[in-house]
Write an enzyme that holds these catalytic residues in place. Structure first.
Site, PDB file in Angstrom:
ATOM      1  N   HIS A   1      48.172 131.364  21.775  1.00 11.71           N
ATOM      2  CA  HIS A   1      49.231 132.296  21.370  1.00 11.71           C
ATOM      3  C   HIS A   1      48.768 133.267  20.295  1.00 11.71           C
ATOM      4  O   HIS A   1      48.932 134.482  20.415  1.00 11.71           O
ATOM      5  CB  HIS A   1      50.453 131.517  20.870  1.00 11.71           C
ATOM      6  CG  HIS A   1      51.564 132.398  20.395  1.00 11.71           C
ATOM      7  ND1 HIS A   1      51.659 132.863  19.101  1.00 11.71           N
ATOM      8  CD2 HIS A   1      52.621 132.916  21.066  1.00 11.71           C
ATOM      9  CE1 HIS A   1      52.729 133.631  18.982  1.00 11.71           C
ATOM     10  NE2 HIS A   1      53.335 133.677  20.159  1.00 11.71           N
TER      11      HIS A   1
ATOM     12  N   HIS B   1      57.933 125.937  26.842  1.00 10.40           N
ATOM     13  CA  HIS B   1      57.333 126.978  26.014  1.00 10.40           C
ATOM     14  C   HIS B   1      56.014 126.507  25.419  1.00 10.40           C
ATOM     15  O   HIS B   1      55.974 125.522  24.679  1.00 10.40           O
ATOM     16  CB  HIS B   1      58.315 127.354  24.896  1.00 10.40           C
ATOM     17  CG  HIS B   1      57.870 128.487  24.041  1.00 10.40           C
ATOM     18  ND1 HIS B   1      57.820 128.411  22.667  1.00 10.40           N
ATOM     19  CD2 HIS B   1      57.467 129.741  24.372  1.00 10.40           C
ATOM     20  CE1 HIS B   1      57.409 129.568  22.172  1.00 10.40           C
ATOM     21  NE2 HIS B   1      57.176 130.392  23.187  1.00 10.40           N
TER      22      HIS B   1
END
Length: 304
Positions: free
Chosen positions: A89, A47
Protein backbone atom coordinates in the site's frame (compact mmCIF):
# COMPACT_ATOMS: atom_id res chain seq x y z
CA UNK A 1 -39.93 42.30 -24.59
CA UNK A 2 -40.18 39.57 -27.27
CA UNK A 3 -36.48 40.01 -28.06
CA UNK A 4 -35.66 39.65 -24.35
CA UNK A 5 -37.81 36.52 -24.12
CA UNK A 6 -36.03 34.99 -27.13
CA UNK A 7 -32.69 35.89 -25.53
CA UNK A 8 -33.51 33.72 -22.50
CA UNK A 9 -35.61 31.04 -24.18
CA UNK A 10 -33.12 30.12 -26.90
CA UNK A 11 -30.39 28.92 -24.49
CA UNK A 12 -32.99 27.11 -22.38
CA UNK A 13 -34.29 25.38 -25.48
CA UNK A 14 -30.77 24.31 -26.45
CA UNK A 15 -30.14 22.98 -22.93
CA UNK A 16 -33.41 21.06 -23.01
CA UNK A 17 -32.59 19.55 -26.41
CA UNK A 18 -29.11 18.59 -25.24
CA UNK A 19 -30.43 16.94 -22.09
CA UNK A 20 -33.03 15.08 -24.12
CA UNK A 21 -30.37 13.83 -26.53
CA UNK A 22 -28.16 12.70 -23.64
CA UNK A 23 -31.12 10.97 -21.97
CA UNK A 24 -31.98 9.12 -25.17
CA UNK A 25 -28.40 7.96 -25.79
CA UNK A 26 -27.16 7.27 -22.26
CA UNK A 27 -26.42 3.64 -21.50
CA UNK A 28 -26.00 1.87 -18.16
CA UNK A 29 -22.86 -0.12 -17.46
CA UNK A 30 -22.90 -3.83 -18.21
CA UNK A 31 -22.30 -6.13 -15.28
CA UNK A 32 -18.72 -7.42 -15.51
CA UNK A 33 -17.82 -11.09 -15.38
CA UNK A 34 -15.89 -10.67 -12.13
CA UNK A 35 -19.16 -9.75 -10.37
CA UNK A 36 -21.63 -11.74 -12.45
CA UNK A 37 -21.48 -14.92 -10.38
CA UNK A 38 -22.52 -13.30 -7.12
CA UNK A 39 -26.11 -12.49 -7.95
CA UNK A 40 -27.57 -9.76 -5.72
CA UNK A 41 -25.85 -10.80 -2.49
CA UNK A 42 -23.77 -8.13 -0.73
CA UNK A 43 -20.07 -8.80 -1.16
CA UNK A 44 -17.50 -9.05 1.63
CA UNK A 45 -14.23 -7.62 0.34
CA UNK A 46 -11.12 -8.13 2.48
CA UNK A 47 -9.28 -4.79 2.52
CA UNK A 48 -5.59 -5.55 1.95
CA UNK A 49 -6.51 -9.13 2.80
CA UNK A 50 -8.07 -8.11 6.13
CA UNK A 51 -5.46 -5.83 7.68
CA UNK A 52 -7.21 -5.79 11.05
CA UNK A 53 -6.75 -9.55 11.42
CA UNK A 54 -3.26 -10.24 10.05
CA UNK A 55 -0.34 -8.56 8.22
CA UNK A 56 -1.76 -6.64 5.27
CA UNK A 57 -1.15 -7.28 1.58
CA UNK A 58 0.63 -10.59 2.15
CA UNK A 59 0.04 -14.13 0.93
CA UNK A 60 -0.49 -15.00 4.60
CA UNK A 61 -3.42 -12.55 4.77
CA UNK A 62 -4.87 -13.49 1.39
CA UNK A 63 -4.78 -17.21 2.23
CA UNK A 64 -6.65 -16.70 5.46
CA UNK A 65 -9.17 -14.31 3.94
CA UNK A 66 -9.80 -16.81 1.15
CA UNK A 67 -10.22 -19.57 3.74
CA UNK A 68 -12.82 -17.38 5.46
CA UNK A 69 -14.62 -17.49 2.12
CA UNK A 70 -14.69 -13.76 1.55
CA UNK A 71 -16.02 -12.77 -1.84
CA UNK A 72 -13.10 -10.63 -3.03
CA UNK A 73 -9.53 -9.87 -2.00
CA UNK A 74 -8.51 -6.21 -2.15
CA UNK A 75 -4.86 -5.26 -2.71
CA UNK A 76 -2.52 -2.47 -3.84
CA UNK A 77 0.29 -2.66 -6.37
CA UNK A 78 3.53 -0.71 -6.72
CA UNK A 79 6.73 -1.21 -8.67
CA UNK A 80 10.25 -1.93 -7.44
CA UNK A 81 13.40 -0.32 -8.76
CA UNK A 82 13.97 -3.26 -11.08
CA UNK A 83 10.43 -3.09 -12.46
CA UNK A 84 8.62 -5.86 -10.58
CA UNK A 85 5.01 -5.34 -9.50
CA UNK A 86 4.66 -6.01 -5.78
CA UNK A 87 1.69 -5.87 -3.43
CA UNK A 88 2.14 -2.96 -1.03
CA UNK A 89 0.00 0.00 0.00
CA UNK A 90 2.52 2.61 1.13
CA UNK A 91 5.20 4.29 -0.96
CA UNK A 92 7.64 3.32 1.81
CA UNK A 93 8.20 -0.01 3.51
CA UNK A 94 8.69 1.50 6.99
CA UNK A 95 5.16 1.15 8.41
CA UNK A 96 4.68 -2.57 7.75
CA UNK A 97 8.19 -4.10 7.72
CA UNK A 98 11.50 -4.09 9.57
CA UNK A 99 13.08 -2.08 6.74
CA UNK A 100 13.02 1.50 5.54
CA UNK A 101 12.98 3.41 2.29
CA UNK A 102 10.80 3.80 -0.75
CA UNK A 103 9.79 0.62 -2.53
CA UNK A 104 10.55 2.34 -5.85
CA UNK A 105 14.15 2.65 -4.71
CA UNK A 106 14.55 -1.00 -3.70
CA UNK A 107 15.05 -4.10 -5.83
CA UNK A 108 12.66 -7.03 -5.63
CA UNK A 109 15.29 -9.03 -3.73
CA UNK A 110 15.69 -6.21 -1.19
CA UNK A 111 11.92 -5.86 -0.78
CA UNK A 112 11.37 -9.58 -0.31
CA UNK A 113 14.16 -9.84 2.26
CA UNK A 114 12.04 -7.72 4.63
CA UNK A 115 9.77 -9.08 7.36
CA UNK A 116 6.26 -7.99 6.33
CA UNK A 117 4.78 -9.24 9.59
CA UNK A 118 7.19 -7.29 11.77
CA UNK A 119 4.99 -4.30 12.66
CA UNK A 120 1.57 -5.97 12.88
CA UNK A 121 -0.07 -5.77 16.30
CA UNK A 122 -3.60 -6.17 17.58
CA UNK A 123 -2.95 -4.68 21.02
CA UNK A 124 -1.29 -1.33 20.38
CA UNK A 125 2.24 -2.69 20.29
CA UNK A 126 2.17 -4.91 23.37
CA UNK A 127 2.83 -7.92 21.17
CA UNK A 128 3.86 -8.67 17.58
CA UNK A 129 2.76 -12.25 16.95
CA UNK A 130 3.82 -12.41 13.31
CA UNK A 131 7.43 -11.31 13.64
CA UNK A 132 9.94 -13.80 12.32
CA UNK A 133 7.31 -15.94 10.59
CA UNK A 134 8.82 -15.54 7.10
CA UNK A 135 5.95 -13.33 5.94
CA UNK A 136 7.09 -11.12 3.09
CA UNK A 137 5.89 -8.64 0.50
CA UNK A 138 4.66 -10.72 -2.45
CA UNK A 139 5.03 -10.18 -6.16
CA UNK A 140 1.65 -9.52 -7.76
CA UNK A 141 2.32 -12.49 -10.04
CA UNK A 142 2.53 -14.72 -6.94
CA UNK A 143 -0.94 -13.62 -5.88
CA UNK A 144 -2.31 -14.42 -9.33
CA UNK A 145 -0.63 -17.83 -9.26
CA UNK A 146 -1.83 -18.67 -5.75
CA UNK A 147 -5.42 -17.47 -6.16
CA UNK A 148 -6.39 -17.99 -9.80
CA UNK A 149 -10.14 -18.29 -9.12
CA UNK A 150 -10.51 -15.72 -6.34
CA UNK A 151 -12.06 -12.41 -7.51
CA UNK A 152 -9.78 -9.48 -6.72
CA UNK A 153 -9.91 -5.71 -6.37
CA UNK A 154 -6.57 -4.28 -7.52
CA UNK A 155 -5.57 -0.66 -6.94
CA UNK A 156 -2.89 1.01 -9.06
CA UNK A 157 -0.98 3.20 -6.61
CA UNK A 158 1.45 5.01 -8.94
CA UNK A 159 0.55 6.71 -12.25
CA UNK A 160 2.72 7.40 -15.28
CA UNK A 161 5.28 4.61 -14.84
CA UNK A 162 3.79 2.02 -17.17
CA UNK A 163 2.06 -0.04 -14.51
CA UNK A 164 -1.15 -0.14 -16.55
CA UNK A 165 0.46 -2.07 -19.42
CA UNK A 166 2.36 -4.29 -17.01
CA UNK A 167 -0.76 -5.10 -15.03
CA UNK A 168 -2.70 -5.94 -18.17
CA UNK A 169 0.10 -8.20 -19.44
CA UNK A 170 0.19 -10.14 -16.15
CA UNK A 171 -3.59 -10.57 -16.14
CA UNK A 172 -3.44 -11.87 -19.71
CA UNK A 173 -0.53 -14.19 -18.91
CA UNK A 174 -2.40 -15.71 -15.96
CA UNK A 175 -5.78 -15.77 -17.75
CA UNK A 176 -7.41 -13.55 -15.12
CA UNK A 177 -8.79 -10.65 -17.14
CA UNK A 178 -12.26 -11.52 -15.87
CA UNK A 179 -11.19 -12.10 -12.25
CA UNK A 180 -10.28 -8.53 -11.31
CA UNK A 181 -11.80 -5.12 -10.71
CA UNK A 182 -9.16 -2.42 -11.16
CA UNK A 183 -9.23 0.92 -9.37
CA UNK A 184 -7.01 3.93 -8.77
CA UNK A 185 -7.08 7.38 -7.23
CA UNK A 186 -5.54 8.61 -10.50
CA UNK A 187 -8.06 9.17 -13.26
CA UNK A 188 -5.37 9.12 -15.95
CA UNK A 189 -4.21 5.69 -14.79
CA UNK A 190 -7.72 4.33 -15.14
CA UNK A 191 -8.10 5.95 -18.56
CA UNK A 192 -4.82 4.41 -19.70
CA UNK A 193 -5.69 0.99 -18.27
CA UNK A 194 -9.04 0.98 -20.06
CA UNK A 195 -7.22 1.79 -23.31
CA UNK A 196 -4.66 -1.00 -23.02
CA UNK A 197 -6.94 -3.56 -21.35
CA UNK A 198 -10.45 -3.02 -22.74
CA UNK A 199 -13.13 -5.22 -21.26
CA UNK A 200 -11.53 -5.53 -17.83
CA UNK A 201 -13.78 -4.19 -15.07
CA UNK A 202 -12.81 -0.91 -13.42
CA UNK A 203 -14.17 1.31 -10.69
CA UNK A 204 -14.84 5.03 -10.96
CA UNK A 205 -11.90 7.35 -10.43
CA UNK A 206 -12.19 10.39 -8.13
CA UNK A 207 -13.24 12.80 -10.90
CA UNK A 208 -15.91 10.38 -12.10
CA UNK A 209 -17.20 9.94 -8.55
CA UNK A 210 -17.42 13.71 -8.01
CA UNK A 211 -19.21 14.15 -11.34
CA UNK A 212 -21.77 11.46 -10.58
CA UNK A 213 -22.38 12.84 -7.07
CA UNK A 214 -22.81 16.38 -8.44
CA UNK A 215 -25.13 15.33 -11.27
CA UNK A 216 -27.15 13.22 -8.88
CA UNK A 217 -27.48 16.18 -6.52
CA UNK A 218 -29.16 18.24 -9.26
CA UNK A 219 -31.27 15.31 -10.41
CA UNK A 220 -29.28 14.42 -13.54
CA UNK A 221 -27.38 11.37 -12.32
CA UNK A 222 -29.46 9.04 -14.46
CA UNK A 223 -28.05 10.66 -17.60
CA UNK A 224 -24.55 9.29 -16.97
CA UNK A 225 -23.17 6.61 -19.30
CA UNK A 226 -20.47 5.07 -17.08
CA UNK A 227 -17.13 3.93 -18.50
CA UNK A 228 -16.70 2.00 -15.24
CA UNK A 229 -18.64 -0.82 -13.59
CA UNK A 230 -18.28 -0.13 -9.86
CA UNK A 231 -18.60 2.86 -7.58
CA UNK A 232 -16.15 2.46 -4.69
CA UNK A 233 -16.73 5.30 -2.24
CA UNK A 234 -16.35 6.19 1.46
CA UNK A 235 -19.38 6.99 3.54
CA UNK A 236 -18.00 10.49 4.13
CA UNK A 237 -15.10 12.51 2.72
CA UNK A 238 -13.72 15.78 4.04
CA UNK A 239 -16.64 16.15 6.40
CA UNK A 240 -19.16 15.78 3.58
CA UNK A 241 -21.64 12.95 3.20
CA UNK A 242 -20.89 11.00 0.02
CA UNK A 243 -23.11 7.95 0.34
CA UNK A 244 -26.85 8.46 0.20
CA UNK A 245 -29.82 6.26 -0.57
CA UNK A 246 -30.56 8.38 -3.63
CA UNK A 247 -27.01 7.98 -4.96
CA UNK A 248 -27.21 4.23 -4.36
CA UNK A 249 -30.44 4.03 -6.35
CA UNK A 250 -28.96 6.10 -9.18
CA UNK A 251 -25.88 3.86 -9.26
CA UNK A 252 -28.06 0.76 -9.37
CA UNK A 253 -30.10 2.24 -12.22
CA UNK A 254 -26.86 2.96 -14.11
CA UNK A 255 -25.73 -0.66 -13.68
CA UNK A 256 -23.07 0.12 -11.06
CA UNK A 257 -22.09 -1.96 -8.05
CA UNK A 258 -21.65 0.30 -5.01
CA UNK A 259 -18.80 -0.89 -2.79
CA UNK A 260 -18.14 1.08 0.41
CA UNK A 261 -14.70 1.59 1.99
CA UNK A 262 -13.35 1.18 4.63
CA UNK A 263 -16.25 -0.02 6.81
CA UNK A 264 -15.17 -1.76 10.01
CA UNK A 265 -18.05 -1.48 12.47
CA UNK A 266 -21.18 -3.61 12.16
CA UNK A 267 -23.74 -0.80 12.77
CA UNK A 268 -22.24 1.17 9.87
CA UNK A 269 -22.17 -1.97 7.73
CA UNK A 270 -25.86 -2.63 8.43
CA UNK A 271 -26.80 0.99 7.73
CA UNK A 272 -25.01 1.06 4.37
CA UNK A 273 -26.40 -2.28 3.28
CA UNK A 274 -29.89 -1.05 4.13
CA UNK A 275 -29.21 2.01 1.96
CA UNK A 276 -28.39 -0.21 -1.00
CA UNK A 277 -24.64 -0.85 -0.88
CA UNK A 278 -23.60 -4.04 -2.71
CA UNK A 279 -20.16 -4.47 -1.17
CA UNK A 280 -18.26 -3.81 2.06
CA UNK A 281 -14.51 -3.23 1.79
CA UNK A 282 -13.37 -3.92 5.34
CA UNK A 283 -10.30 -4.55 7.50
CA UNK A 284 -12.42 -7.04 9.46
CA UNK A 285 -14.11 -9.36 6.95
CA UNK A 286 -15.12 -11.69 9.79
CA UNK A 287 -17.41 -8.96 11.17
CA UNK A 288 -19.10 -8.47 7.80
CA UNK A 289 -19.55 -12.21 7.34
CA UNK A 290 -21.07 -12.51 10.81
CA UNK A 291 -23.45 -9.63 10.11
CA UNK A 292 -24.62 -11.36 6.94
CA UNK A 293 -25.17 -14.64 8.77
CA UNK A 294 -22.28 -16.38 7.04
CA UNK A 295 -19.67 -18.61 8.62
CA UNK A 296 -16.57 -17.04 10.16
CA UNK A 297 -14.73 -20.33 10.47
CA UNK A 298 -11.52 -20.72 8.51
CA UNK A 299 -12.26 -23.82 6.50
CA UNK A 300 -8.93 -24.69 4.91
CA UNK A 301 -5.48 -23.31 4.32
CA UNK A 302 -3.01 -23.81 1.53
CA UNK A 303 0.58 -24.55 2.49
CA UNK A 304 2.68 -21.41 2.42
Amino acid sequence: MKRLARFFLAPLFLIAVTLLAVALTSQPAERPKVLAGFGDQPLVIAHRGGRGLWPENTLFAFERAAALKVDMLEMDIRRTRDGELVVLHDARVDRTTDGSGEVAGLTLAEVQALDAGYRWTADGGESHPYRGQRIRIPRFAEVLERFPEQPKVVEIKVPDVGMEEQLCALLEEHDQLDRVLVGSFYERSLKRFREVCPGVATSAGPTSVRLLVALNWIGLGRLVSPTYQALQIPERSGGLQVASEDLMQTALQRGLAVQMWTINEQPAMRHLLDMGAKGLITDYPDRALQLLGRSTRITSLNDR
